[in-house]
Write an enzyme that holds these catalytic residues in place. Structure first.
Site, mmCIF file in Angstrom:
data_model
loop_
_atom_site.group_PDB
_atom_site.id
_atom_site.type_symbol
_atom_site.label_atom_id
_atom_site.label_comp_id
_atom_site.label_asym_id
_atom_site.label_seq_id
_atom_site.Cartn_x
_atom_site.Cartn_y
_atom_site.Cartn_z
ATOM 1 N N ASP A 47 0.836 -1.202 0.000
ATOM 2 C CA ASP A 47 0.000 0.000 0.000
ATOM 3 C C ASP A 47 0.867 1.247 0.000
ATOM 4 O OD1 ASP A 47 -2.889 1.167 0.668
ATOM 5 O OD2 ASP A 47 -1.434 2.235 1.906
ATOM 6 N N TYR A 52 2.926 9.893 -0.101
ATOM 7 C CA TYR A 52 3.913 9.252 0.764
ATOM 8 C C TYR A 52 5.339 9.428 0.252
ATOM 9 C CZ TYR A 52 -0.035 6.513 2.733
ATOM 10 O OH TYR A 52 -1.198 6.102 3.317
ATOM 11 N N LYS A 77 -2.794 6.020 -4.012
ATOM 12 C CA LYS A 77 -3.856 6.988 -3.741
ATOM 13 C C LYS A 77 -3.538 8.312 -4.422
ATOM 14 C CE LYS A 77 -3.942 4.903 0.827
ATOM 15 N NZ LYS A 77 -2.538 4.464 0.823
ATOM 16 N N HIS A 110 -7.572 9.778 -1.910
ATOM 17 C CA HIS A 110 -6.941 9.741 -0.583
ATOM 18 C C HIS A 110 -7.800 10.421 0.483
ATOM 19 C CE1 HIS A 110 -2.666 9.596 1.370
ATOM 20 N NE2 HIS A 110 -3.607 9.156 2.192
#
Length: 282
Positions: A47, A52, A77, A110
Site C-alpha cells: 500500500d 507518501y 492513492k 486519498h
C-alpha cells in the site's frame, strides 16, 4: 484466513490479500528494502500513495523481486492537490511511471475534502471519480475506491457516479472503530481497510495491551493485527524492519476471545481520535 496470501473478494470479483505492507513516511531506498523483505516473507499486498513519496521505492522493488507483476497487489492513492477530471488522469500517469507498472490493482481518492477544494469539494470529488471510472473501464485499474470517506461523502459521490467504491481505507485501531462508516460500508458491500492499525505507535504504551501480549505470548502488534483480521478489516501495518515485518505476518496461529476483542475495541483515546476529513489542513 490462514496466511498472508489469503484474500478477501471485492464486490467486482478482484481478490485483495488480507494483510498488506504500509509504506508511509519512508524514503525510496528504505521502502525498496522493506518491500523486498516483505515479498520474500510472503506478503503480496503493498500500500502506498502519491503523497507518501514511496512509489519510486516500490517500483524499484517490483523490478528486482523476481515475482510476476500479477502476483503482487499494489494500491496507491491520488494526491490531494490533484482532484478534478484532467488532474486525476495526469497524476495517475505519474503514479504508474513511479511504480514501473502499466496498471494498478486498487486506486483510491486519498481524502474527500482536501483544503485546496474545500468550497467545491463535492464537484471536484465527483469529477475525480469520473476519471477513476474511465480508467477502470479501460482496464488500467482493477478496482477503484476511497480513503477517509464518511457516509455523506460516499452519498455525494453516488449522486453522479456509475460505480460504487469497492474499498474504503480508514484509520482503524484499538479504540478507533468508526462504527458508522464501517457499518455503512458493510451494508453497501464496500471492503474496509485499516491503516495505522498500531495508532502510529501509541498502542505499544498501553498497559492493558502489554498484559494481553503476555497472556497470548504474542507481540502487541500481532494482537492489533489479529483484532483487525477478526473484525474483517484488511490491515496495512507499516514497518521498515525485516524482523517486525516478519512478526506482523505471524497472526494466523491464534485467536482473540470475544471479551478481549471487546476490550481492545473499547480502549477509547489510547490512539488519539479518528481524523475529521472535512477539517483536515492538507
Amino acid at each position: 484466513m490462514k496466511s498472508l496470501q489469503d484474500t478477501i473478494k471485492l464486490y467486482n470479483g478482484v481478490e485483495m490479500p488480507c494483510v498488506g505492507l504500509g509504506t508511509w513516511q519512508t524514503t525510496d531506498d528504505v521502502t525498496k528494502n522493506a518491500v523486498l523483505a516483505a515479498l520474500a516473507l510472503g506478503y503480496r499486498h503493498i500500500d502506498t500513495a502519491a503523497a507518501y513519496g514511496s512509489e519510486g521505492g516500490i517500483g524499484a522493488a517490483l523490478n528486482e523481486c523476481g515475482l510476476n507483476r500479477q502476483d503482487v497487489f499494489i494500491t496507491s492513492k491520488l494526491r490531494n492537490a490533484c482532484h478534478g477530471y484532467k488532474s486525476t488522469l495526469d497524476e495517475f500517469e505519474k503514479t504508474l511511471k513511479n511504480l514501473r507498472t502499466d496498471y494498478l490493482d486498487l486506486y483510491l481518492i486519498h481524502w474527500p475534502n482536501p483544503v485546496q477544494y474545500r468550497k467545491v469539494w463535492k464537484e471536484a470529488m465527483q469529477e475525480t471519480w469520473r476519471a477513476f471510472e474511465k480508467l477502470y473501464k479501460e482496464g488500467r485499474i482493477r478496482a477503484i475506491g476511497v480513503s477517509n470517506f464518511m457516509p455523506h461523502h460516499i452519498d455525494a459521490l453516488m449522486e453522479t457516479a456509475e460505480i460504487m467504491p469497492m474499498a474504503d481505507q480508514l484509520k482503524l485501531c484499538p479504540g478507533i472503530t468508526q462504527p458508522e462508516i464501517v457499518d455503512y460500508c458493510r451494508e453497501k458491500g464496500i471492503a474496509v481497510e485499516a491503516y495505522s492499525p498500531f495508532g502510529t505507535g501509541a498502542i505499544f504504551k498501553v498497559p492493558k495491551m502489554n498484559e494481553m501480549s503476555e497472556r497470548y505470548n504474542k507481540s502487541i502488534g500481532q494482537i492489533c493485527l489479529r483484532w483487525c483480521l477478526q473484525n474483517g478489516f484488511v490491515s496495512l501495518p507499516k514497518s521498515a524492519n525485516p524482523m517486525r515485518i516478519k512478526q506482523n505476518g505471524e497472526i494466523f496461529d491464534f485467536e482473540l476471545s470475544k471479551d478481549d476483542m471487546d476490550i481492545i475495541s473499547n480502549l477509547k483515546g489510547v490512539c488519539g481520535e479518528a481524523p475529521d476529513p472535512d477539517n483536515i489542513l492538507f
